[in-house]
Design an enzyme around this catalytic site. Structure first.
Site, PDB file in Angstrom:
ATOM      1  N   CYS A 177       2.947   3.786  -6.206  1.00 33.84           N
ATOM      2  CA  CYS A 177       3.639   4.369  -7.210  1.00 33.84           C
ATOM      3  C   CYS A 177       4.335   5.637  -6.619  1.00 33.84           C
ATOM      4  O   CYS A 177       5.264   6.091  -7.300  1.00 33.84           O
ATOM      5  CB  CYS A 177       2.823   4.772  -8.484  1.00 33.84           C
ATOM      6  N   GLU A 200      -1.606   5.339   0.870  1.00 35.30           N
ATOM      7  CA  GLU A 200      -1.009   6.152  -0.069  1.00 35.30           C
ATOM      8  C   GLU A 200      -1.810   7.582  -0.464  1.00 35.30           C
ATOM      9  O   GLU A 200      -2.987   7.655  -0.503  1.00 35.30           O
ATOM     10  CB  GLU A 200      -0.877   5.351  -1.394  1.00 35.30           C
ATOM     11  N   ASN A 212       8.429  -0.486  -5.223  1.00 37.27           N
ATOM     12  CA  ASN A 212       7.135  -0.967  -5.260  1.00 37.27           C
ATOM     13  C   ASN A 212       6.960  -1.205  -6.756  1.00 37.27           C
ATOM     14  O   ASN A 212       7.367  -0.454  -7.735  1.00 37.27           O
ATOM     15  CB  ASN A 212       6.084   0.493  -4.927  1.00 37.27           C
ATOM     16  N   GLU A 213       6.175  -2.197  -7.140  1.00 37.34           N
ATOM     17  CA  GLU A 213       5.891  -2.741  -8.358  1.00 37.34           C
ATOM     18  C   GLU A 213       7.291  -2.505  -9.401  1.00 37.34           C
ATOM     19  O   GLU A 213       7.107  -1.928 -10.486  1.00 37.34           O
ATOM     20  CB  GLU A 213       4.734  -1.783  -8.826  1.00 37.34           C
TER      21      GLU A 213
HETATM   22  O1  AHR Z   1      -3.406   1.909  -5.603  1.00 36.56           O
HETATM   23  C1  AHR Z   1      -2.932   2.505  -6.705  1.00 36.56           C
HETATM   24  C2  AHR Z   1      -1.751   2.141  -7.578  1.00 36.56           C
HETATM   25  O2  AHR Z   1      -1.886   0.707  -7.866  1.00 36.56           O
HETATM   26  C3  AHR Z   1      -0.565   1.770  -6.428  1.00 36.56           C
HETATM   27  O3  AHR Z   1       0.221   3.166  -6.597  1.00 36.56           O
HETATM   28  C4  AHR Z   1       0.431   1.058  -7.399  1.00 36.56           C
HETATM   29  O4  AHR Z   1       1.185   0.443  -6.657  1.00 36.56           O
HETATM   30  C5  AHR Z   1      -0.631   0.082  -8.051  1.00 36.56           C
HETATM   31  O5  AHR Z   1      -0.298   0.244  -9.394  1.00 36.56           O
END
Ligand code: AHR
Length: 623
Positions: free
Chosen positions: A221, A23, A342-343
């Site tokens: 995120c 990321e 994601n999440e």
């Molecule tokens: O790894 C950092 C963040 O942690 C990621 O972007 C997210 O998916 C999680 O909350």
């Protein structure tokens, strides 16, 4: 303690088990893996001159950031210099990614070539542009001069090579403009010649050394955006760099997309890892107050995923397949997994996931779709999500676990209890958060123990990756991280070595093993005295015993070999050991793998001391 194992195979261990989660957080890409040395060479940052210092040498010269006639509508800003005096000068200085006088700036190496390029356009300008690298005292390291005497009506790229004579870690890039008329500049870029698809080779090598089985990207995120307006859209990230549509990411900084989806796919291929691209589910970050794309407008987001699959997997006579071929990769990438969201969690997510799922499976039934778990791996949201996932035949469920070392040590049996008829698990993000969120041995040791449970349950958990992967010193939003770096070097954390030992030595089958263990109950948690798991590698005919002693005292373990086997006399031991607060640093590694040999008597048993606070990998070769 007595550890016994049997030579029967319980289940195959998936090749995908240990992977990488990538990321662009902590400047993992811009200022990181992307080898571009100029910060904000496109002037697209929110503060359009971020990274630049200007020295106006005369009053008769003006500088502004203009948008009226850009190179491409996706790349709006450029610099406009106007002068009435042929002897007037302006100096543009780029400091690169400077976090402090010591760490940062533009690192250069003597004798190495650097590709410098920029776009230029003129309106009645005659004069010269001199470009060079210099130190703080104004000493020049490499220099080149471009004379402009003719009108340049359309944006034109100028490319040069700079070869510095000295090595310097903290230089500045300078553009000195002298002349009369109007000059427009954009996309100023300085990239070392020695890169791989414009990526830093030192950082790629440490990823390659992890032997990742999968490569999840581009977030996190980041995929969600803090609203849908800055969610990650893959189509913005491909093609010529000046036509990519840069974006401010959820982590608060600008992404040039110099590494985009095409480069991620190339990287996954180079690493030998299954790509697992994650797409926005039509929902922005729920933790920051979600924006939901109305269901009747979701088609555009779904179409993005279908187009991606055509781009990655489609023949070259399809629209997107032909674009892949034009970019230089006529062969398909054979993407087998994608993630939606994601999440994300709750009914709104479930409704949208179903719509994506139906459309994707109709066209690409063979592609496995990862469902996103909520941020918390416990509690009612998690239970609701898992129930829904089971009832709706979700194939893979993405769990994220950021927990204290104590929690990880107490929960190594988490996956023993998983319903084998439910979805497989992608542990897409895990990390121990020790006090102060230090990247210390306490955190890594707890991860080593937790991973014994992951390997033991690798019929259910098919992928696991630490998160976040990278941290650019001075530009970070999140600790702990797996790999830390600055402009020119890096260091590997204890957690990196833990994951690497698992990736290097996990066999292809789980075998049954048992240890006479005592349970310890401390401050409300139940722990084991020793954590272990055993695997068999059918190619090398070796047993690997992973043993974790997370306690201060040495523990003696009798390894009892099965009656019917003979082992090679020499057993290889790889050990990580230290005190809980030990950390690694650029020039001082407290935690590194140490190799030893143990002599066994080939049958019966042998004694082993698991040192206090140690992670041990025993490689027992069979005769
Ligand atoms: O790894 C950092 C963040 O942690 C990621 O972007 C997210 O998916 C999680 O909350």
């Amino acid at each position: 303690h007595v550890l016994t194992f049997e030579m029967s195979l319980i289940h195959a261990i998936p090749q995908t088990l240990f992977g990488i989660f990538f990321e662009d957080i902590n400047h993992a890409v811009d200022g990181g893996l992307y080898a571009e040395l100029i910060r904000n060479g496109s002037f697209e940052h929110i503060f359009s001159l971020e990274g630049w210092a200007l020295e106006l040498c005369e009053e008769s010269i003006e500088v502004s950031v203009d948008t009226s006639n850009p190179i491409h509508p996706n790349n709006k800003n450029y610099v406009r210099v106007r002068s009435d005096d042929p002897n007037a000068e302006i100096v543009l200085i780029n400091l690169g990614y400077t976090a402090s006088p010591i760490r940062g700036g533009i690192p250069i190496k003597a004798g190495e070539a650097y590709n410098l390029s920029f776009f230029v356009r003129t309106v009645g300008f005659t004069g010269e542009v001199s470009v060079y690298l210099e130190n703080r005292r104004g000493e020049k390291y490499a220099e080149s001069l471009v004379r402009i005497s003719e009108q340049i009506d359309d944006w034109m790229r100028i490319s040069l090579e700079l070869v510095p004579k000295v090595t310097f870690s903290n230089s500045h890039f300078v553009m000195r403009i002298k002349g009369q008329g109007e000059l427009h500049l954009d996309m100023i870029s300085l990239i070392p010649k020695n890169t791989w698809h414009n990526m830093r080779t030192d950082l790629i090598n440490v990823l390659k050394d992890l032997k990742p089985g999968f490569f999840r990207f581009p977030g996190g995120c980041l995929v969600e955006g803090d609203s849908l307006s800055n969610a990650y859209r893959w189509k913005d990230t491909i093609g010529p760099i000046e036509e990519r549509k840069p974006n401010r990411n959820l982590w608060g900084y600008h992404q040039s997309y110099g590494i985009g989806f095409y480069e991620y796919l190339l990287l996954a291929e180079y690493l030998g890892a299954e790509p697992v691209p994650i797409f926005n589910a039509g929902i922005s970050c729920q933790v920051r107050g979600a924006e939901y794309c109305p269901v009747d407008e979701l088609d555009e987001w779904i179409q993005d995923v279908l187009d991606f699959l055509e781009f990655a997997n489609g023949p070259t006579d399809t629209y997107w397949g032909s674009i892949r071929a034009q970019l230089g990769h006529p062969e398909t990438f054979n993407v087998k997994y994608i993630g939606i969201g994601n999440e994300n969690w709750g009914d709104q997510y479930h409704e949208r996931f179903k719509l994506f799922h139906t459309a994707i499976k109709e066209k690409y039934p063979e592609v496995k779709i990862v469902f996103s778990g909520p941020p918390s791996y416990e509690g009612s949201n998690f239970r609701y999500a898992m129930r829904w996932a089971k009832e709706n035949d979700v194939e893979i469920f993405d769990e994220h676990i950021y927990a204290s070392p104590e929690w990880l040590l107490a929960n190594t049996e988490r996956y023993d209890r998983y319903d084998r008829t439910g979805p497989r698990i992608m542990l897409g993000e895990y990390a121990a958060h020790a006090p102060g969120r230090q990247n210390n041995w306490q955190a890594a040791l707890a991860e080593a123990a937790f991973l014994t449970g992951v390997v033991r349950n690798s019929d259910v958990v098919i992928m696991a990756s630490y998160a976040p992967l990278f941290n650019r010193i001075g530009f970070s939003q999140w600790v702990p991280d797996l790999i830390w770096f600055d402009s020119a070097s890096f260091f590997l954390t204890p957690s990196y070595f833990v994951q690497k030992l698992y990736a290097d030595h996990t066999g292809d089958y789980l075998i049954p093993s048992e240890i006479t263990n005592e349970d310890l109950v401390l401050i409300g948690y139940r722990y084991k005295a020793i954590y272990h798991v055993c695997t068999y590698n059918s190619k090398s005919n070796e047993i690997t015993v992973f043993l974790v002693n997370p306690w201060p005292d040495d523990k003696s373990v009798k390894i009892q070999l099965p009656e019917n086997i003979r082992t090679r006399k020499e057993i290889n031991l790889i050990r990580l050991c230290g005190s809980l607060t030990d950390i690694n640093n650029f020039d001082d590694y407290a935690i590194v793998p140490v190799h030893e040999k143990i002599i066994s008597n080939s049958c019966g048993s042998f004694d082993f001391i698991a040192k206090g606070y140690s992670f041990n990998v025993l490689k027992i070769g069979l005769e």
